[in-house]
Write a protein that holds these residues in place. Structure first.
Motif, PDB file in Angstrom:
ATOM      1  N   VAL A  65       0.843  -1.209   0.000  1.00  0.00           N
ATOM      2  CA  VAL A  65       0.000   0.000   0.000  1.00  0.00           C
ATOM      3  C   VAL A  65       0.873   1.252   0.000  1.00  0.00           C
ATOM      4  N   GLU A  68       2.091   1.738  -3.473  1.00  0.00           N
ATOM      5  CA  GLU A  68       1.048   2.257  -4.359  1.00  0.00           C
ATOM      6  C   GLU A  68       0.806   3.745  -4.113  1.00  0.00           C
ATOM      7  N   ARG A  72       1.334   6.455  -6.981  1.00  0.00           N
ATOM      8  CA  ARG A  72       0.192   7.271  -7.400  1.00  0.00           C
ATOM      9  C   ARG A  72       0.541   8.754  -7.289  1.00  0.00           C
ATOM     10  N   TRP A 125       2.407  -5.132 -11.584  1.00  0.00           N
ATOM     11  CA  TRP A 125       1.924  -3.765 -11.334  1.00  0.00           C
ATOM     12  C   TRP A 125       3.070  -2.756 -11.385  1.00  0.00           C
ATOM     13  N   GLU A 141      -4.397   5.078 -14.536  1.00  0.00           N
ATOM     14  CA  GLU A 141      -5.596   4.232 -14.437  1.00  0.00           C
ATOM     15  C   GLU A 141      -5.234   2.755 -14.535  1.00  0.00           C
ATOM     16  N   LYS A 144      -3.840   1.626 -11.265  1.00  0.00           N
ATOM     17  CA  LYS A 144      -4.874   1.373 -10.259  1.00  0.00           C
ATOM     18  C   LYS A 144      -5.540   0.030 -10.495  1.00  0.00           C
ATOM     19  N   THR A 145      -5.799  -0.304 -11.757  1.00  0.00           N
ATOM     20  CA  THR A 145      -6.429  -1.593 -12.069  1.00  0.00           C
ATOM     21  C   THR A 145      -5.522  -2.758 -11.674  1.00  0.00           C
ATOM     22  N   PHE A 147      -3.144  -2.719  -9.435  1.00  0.00           N
ATOM     23  CA  PHE A 147      -2.985  -2.811  -7.981  1.00  0.00           C
ATOM     24  C   PHE A 147      -4.229  -3.421  -7.340  1.00  0.00           C
ATOM     25  N   ASP A 148      -5.404  -3.267  -8.005  1.00  0.00           N
ATOM     26  CA  ASP A 148      -6.588  -3.969  -7.500  1.00  0.00           C
ATOM     27  C   ASP A 148      -6.370  -5.470  -7.556  1.00  0.00           C
ATOM     28  N   THR A 149      -5.657  -5.923  -8.587  1.00  0.00           N
ATOM     29  CA  THR A 149      -5.318  -7.353  -8.662  1.00  0.00           C
ATOM     30  C   THR A 149      -4.403  -7.739  -7.498  1.00  0.00           C
ATOM     31  N   ARG A 151      -4.342  -6.291  -4.615  1.00  0.00           N
ATOM     32  CA  ARG A 151      -5.184  -6.328  -3.423  1.00  0.00           C
ATOM     33  C   ARG A 151      -5.941  -7.648  -3.334  1.00  0.00           C
ATOM     34  N   ALA A 152      -6.424  -8.117  -4.491  1.00  0.00           N
ATOM     35  CA  ALA A 152      -7.165  -9.381  -4.478  1.00  0.00           C
ATOM     36  C   ALA A 152      -6.264 -10.537  -4.043  1.00  0.00           C
TER      37      ALA A 152
END
Length: 513
Positions: A65, A68, A72, A125, A141, A144-145, A147-149, A151-152
């Protein structure tokens, strides 16, 4: 054949009951050991593996985090200083991943596969977010997509570890319950065995033993000469016989001790008279010996004064030899008397400051210190001790005097210090003199043992022997430190004062004020 001859002896019954109890108890203990092993394994997995893995997984998530956040900020502002959280998070990620590997997250285990998935997603990422070209909104963008992976994958890892921890807790609870039941079973087995032994052996053993104990107490309290007899099983009767044999032996030893005590008292009185006679003899002998020596010295000096014009050089030399020998004999007699009186005559032990003792010793040596240009260094933290002031002063005076006597070509430098070692203080007197060969480390403490001729260094060879006697009289020990490369270092110990006798800081400050 009588019933008593066919009945089992008490030893056989006890053996049978003990064997049955041992089998049942051994089975219970085996089950308890297994339950305890399961409990230990479950606790180890939960506390030493699953729990720490979950903590490191949370640390890994925090590190990602932070990365990220830094990326960002960089993508939005294109400022390099916004990448500082990213660098810190990357270092934290590497540390957390290494800890997870150490805790068992290998590629062949589920935690290891989860970790590999998280690291792979993080690498993907980072590869897309940090490109050589200038960042664009589309790139932000995409970051962010991706990094969502990440997070999953982190969520999957945390879920799996939480499930593993829940399973570990369940295993720990199950093992704890099993151990509890096994302990209850062991307690029941012990209680039942105790009841069986108590009921089965009460009539055969307890009653006769109580009778025997009463007979023993009666003989010990009233008359040791009263015989001790027993009834009941063969073993109890044999025990009564052994106790009676011991009683007779005690009577014989008491008679011998009484006789030895009477002899000891007689010899003690004789020794006291002998010591008193020896002290009186030493006192008289010292005066009777020194009086002729003083006359020899006086008349030799008178001869030298009145007939110096009639004596040649050899005659004056002979008179000098006679005077010197008489003076050395006087010194030797005084030293022997002082050596013999250590521990027999002197003041009462009192609490004294060793700094004051060293000051008194150096004051007695003031003339030789001035003549030799010696420098005496005394540590500021010398402790208080309990002892006879005159004797302990003599120890410091002898050791410092030897340092000044056996000096090298350089001006003498003597250091007096102390350090705590458990329940005693270790004092040291170190100098830069000619030193002592380690092979003579014990010989120098023997009376009249000298390593140099009288023409080289004066003295009677009693000083160090007296130091040893004084230190041992105070409950310590003295030795030559052979590890010193240059000069000489003597060390000796004295008991430390109890904590209740040591002055506290407030008292010292009040005394100083």
């Amino acid at each position: 054949m009588t019933p008593s001859s066919t009945a089992w002896p008490m030893r056989r019954w006890v053996t049978l009951l003990a064997l049955a109890e041992a089998i049942v108890l051994g089975a219970a203990l085996l089950g308890g050991a297994i339950a305890l092993t399961n409990l230990s394994d479950a606790r180890t997995r939960l506390l030493d593996q699953t729990g720490p893995q979950l903590l490191q997984a949370n640390a890994l998530a925090t590190a990602l985090v932070n990365q990220e956040t830094g990326i960002r900020g960089y993508l939005l502002t294109q400022r390099q200083d916004f990448l500082e959280p990213y660098r810190t998070g990357l270092a934290q990620q590497n540390q957390a991943a290494a800890e997870l590997r150490r805790l068992g997250a290998t590629p062949t285990t589920p935690p290891g596969r989860d970790l590999d998935a998280v690291l792979a997603a993080a690498d993907t990422w980072r590869g897309a977010a940090l490109t050589p070209t200038a960042p664009t909104p589309a790139q932000a963008e995409q970051s962010k997509t991706l990094f969502d992976t990440v997070r999953a994958r982190l969520a999957d890892q945390t879920a799996h570890l939480e499930a593993a921890r829940a399973g570990g807790r369940a295993d720990l609870t199950s093992a704890s319950n099993l151990l509890t039941w096994m302990l209850i079973a062991i307690a029941v087995v012990i209680a039942v065995a105790f009841v069986l032994l108590f009921v089965g052996l009460r009539r055969a053993v307890v009653g006769p033993i109580q009778q025997l104990a009463a007979a023993v107490r009666d003989a010990a309290a009233r008359d040791l000469r009263r015989p001790v007899t027993g009834t009941g099983p063969r073993e109890v009767r044999q025990l009564a016989t052994d106790v009676d044999t011991m009683r007779r032996r005690i009577l014989e030893e008491v008679a011998e001790l009484e006789q030895a005590h009477a002899q000891l008292e007689t010899r003690t009185h004789a020794l006291e008279r002998s010591n008193s006679d020896l002290e009186q003899f030493a006192y008289v002998a010292s005066h009777d010996l020194q009086e002729p020596l003083r006359k020899v010295t006086s008349f030799c000096q008178l001869l030298e004064k009145r007939y110096s014009d009639k004596l040649d050089e050899r005659g004056e030399q002979y008179i000098g030899f006679a005077v010197d020998g008489a003076k050395r004999m006087q010194v030797l007699i005084n030293d022997l008397l002082a050596f013999s009186r250590v521990g027999r005559r002197g003041g009462q032990p009192v609490e004294t400051d060793t700094s004051a003792l060293v000051t008194a010793a150096t004051a007695n040596l003031d003339s030789i210190i001035t003549d030799t240009g010696a420098h005496i260094t005394v540590a500021d933290d010398l402790p208080p001790v309990r002892g006879e002031v005159s004797l302990l002063t003599a120890v410091f005076q002898n050791l410092i005097g030897n340092a000044l006597k056996f000096r090298s070509e350089q001006p003498p430098h003597v250091t007096v210090a102390a350090e705590r070692d458990g329940e005693e203080w270790v004092f040291s007197v170190t100098d830069n003199g000619i030193g002592i060969d380690p092979q003579y480390a014990e010989r120098i403490f023997v009376i009249f043992q000298r390593l140099h001729g009288r023409g080289d260094y004066p003295g009677t060879g009693i000083g160090l022997a007296m130091c040893r006697k004084i230190v041992e009289h105070h409950g310590g020990r003295i030795w030559l430190d052979t590890d010193v490369s240059e000069g000489t270092c003597f060390r000796f110990t004295l008991p430390a004062l109890p904590a209740s006798e040591q002055p506290d800081a407030a008292d010292e400050e009040q005394d100083a004020a």
